[in-house]
Write a protein that holds these residues in place. Sequence first.
Motif, mmCIF file in Angstrom:
data_model
loop_
_atom_site.group_PDB
_atom_site.id
_atom_site.type_symbol
_atom_site.label_atom_id
_atom_site.label_comp_id
_atom_site.label_asym_id
_atom_site.label_seq_id
_atom_site.Cartn_x
_atom_site.Cartn_y
_atom_site.Cartn_z
ATOM 1 N N ASP A 1 25.526 -9.863 -5.869
ATOM 2 C CA ASP A 1 25.626 -10.964 -7.257
ATOM 3 C C ASP A 1 27.256 -11.406 -7.174
ATOM 4 O O ASP A 1 27.709 -11.780 -6.694
ATOM 5 C CB ASP A 1 24.562 -10.083 -7.837
ATOM 6 N N ALA B 1 29.743 -13.843 -6.993
ATOM 7 C CA ALA B 1 30.857 -14.623 -7.500
ATOM 8 C C ALA B 1 32.248 -14.337 -6.999
ATOM 9 O O ALA B 1 32.932 -15.033 -7.423
ATOM 10 C CB ALA B 1 30.411 -13.782 -9.090
ATOM 11 N N ARG C 1 32.184 -17.294 -5.475
ATOM 12 C CA ARG C 1 32.485 -18.750 -5.878
ATOM 13 C C ARG C 1 33.782 -18.561 -6.662
ATOM 14 O O ARG C 1 34.593 -20.499 -6.711
ATOM 15 C CB ARG C 1 31.419 -18.513 -6.921
ATOM 16 N N ALA C 2 34.666 -17.497 -7.365
ATOM 17 C CA ALA C 2 35.530 -18.009 -7.892
ATOM 18 C C ALA C 2 37.216 -17.944 -6.556
ATOM 19 O O ALA C 2 37.533 -18.749 -7.826
ATOM 20 C CB ALA C 2 35.599 -16.199 -8.483
#
Length: 571
Positions: A94, A98, A101-102
């Motif tokens: 996870d 993330a 995605r950032a």
Amino acid sequence: MTSLAPVVTARNDQEAWWRDAVIYQIYPRSFADSDGDGLGDLPGITSHMDHLAALGVDAIWLSPFYPSPQVDAGYDVADYFDVAPEYGTLADFDVMVAAARAVGIRVVVDVVPNHSSDQHAWFRAALAAGPGSPERDRYIFRHNPDGPPNNWGSLFGGSAWTRVEPLTGRPEDRDWWYLHLFAAEQPDFNWDHPEVREMFRDFLRFWATRGVDGFRVDVAHGLVKAPGLPDDALGADRWRGFAVDEDGASVPKTADNGPMFDQPGVHEIYRDWRRVLSAIRPDILLVAEAWVDPPEHMARYVREDEMSQAFNFDYLKSAWRAADLRQVIDTSMEANAAVGAPTTWVLSNHDVVRHATRFGYPPGSEPDGGIGAEDPQPDAALGLRRARAATLFALGLPGGMYMFQGEELGLPEHTTMDDSARQDPAWLRTDKQTRGRDGCRVPLPWAVDAPACGFNTTGLSWLPQPEGWDGYAPAAQETDPDSTLAMYRRAIATRREWRLGRGEIQWLEGLPGQVLAVRNGEVIVVTNTGDEELQLPLAGTVLVQSWNGEMGDRADTVVVPANATVWLAAS
């Protein structure tokens, strides 16, 4: 100029992100090791997300990271719904998603639906339950007192059938066998069983809900077998790509994909998967690893209600000859256009000799089964020069581009690995006749003069790194404008700026036979596959070039060195 046939099938996914995405394959155990145990892991990937962002890729694709005995480096999955402890935890996954995605990077993961590990709970239950049980019906068990039920061969060598009795010790299992197209520790699922189908629907939902943007489908062409499991024309020698007759002579492979591959029933499975994923998000990628001939058969996998993409292995296998490359480009794009699908381009992955090494051999003699110290060695400088040119040409074509970790560094194959270090099951199962895939899977170098070349801080490495490996590290290339890393970054950024992945190509005619030249929108992409410099009557300003040196200003002619590619702004 000649133009390819236009798309004739209207689709609703014309704006999907994956149509022109540059997707970077990560082989987790060889990317970066955060805890020093010699195996790469998920936190290691997270720690180098800045490198991936600077490279400019749109997505990363992770080879299997699920719990596994690692008989086949994770492609023997014991649990499809967790992370192997040596790679981290679901929480680490996870965090990695993330972090991606950032920086605007999507995440694609592997799904391995043809087979599981023999340590999967279902296969252990099947062995315990005995002949004729519902548990065994999830796999492919057959009874035959005269030997293996048919002549199928494992892709890793030897028979594709293993006796059950030695595994259970029970007399009732005498003359029972189970099927495995790969290692004996990788039993094939029975895709006629509803529980198998439902388990993989659950798998897709589980990982998509965790934020996964796509799935690369391993052995996508192999899930369904021909009714009755008839004999294979290549028999137990399918791993060679040719049969051997009674006198020991090789018999060329036929165009037949075999009774275990490319059966019509696979398409219903992928239509079902598309419905499952569309109910979650309509733009989730499905990409097929399917070694299928001819291109028209491959195109069936990428119809709108099935897969999004399929790897263009014909392009990967093509020799470094202009005519060969053009034929593959034409046939694959025309076949995909008939179903409205984009074409993908790929030159290296975890299963083949790296193209920086493959192109160091004379065209048509490229090795495909691994390379050892006793084998003919490549011309390393020529291989890298051609590899840079090949990559730059592919990035100039419309469609998606797949890259294998380390190719942006110009990494070659480890061609002198000691045989005692090899771990690929193909090495042993073929009685050491094929070197296998370890040479392309060596852990990456990240730093100069550091333990394990910066792969970790302890110096441990699950496969040995060759001498001088740290010379390819990003740290060694960052300040060199002519480095392979600089070329990749420049090309990916320019590709996005000029929207080449969404373009259409027209061939430029009337040029020497060793030249590939296309116009994609306002960009001309030119490759000289020959061994002599050429001066070509093409006008434009140099945007990117594959060779070292200053980029020229706008001119009415362009000089393209041997084994090189250039992009010109034609407007």
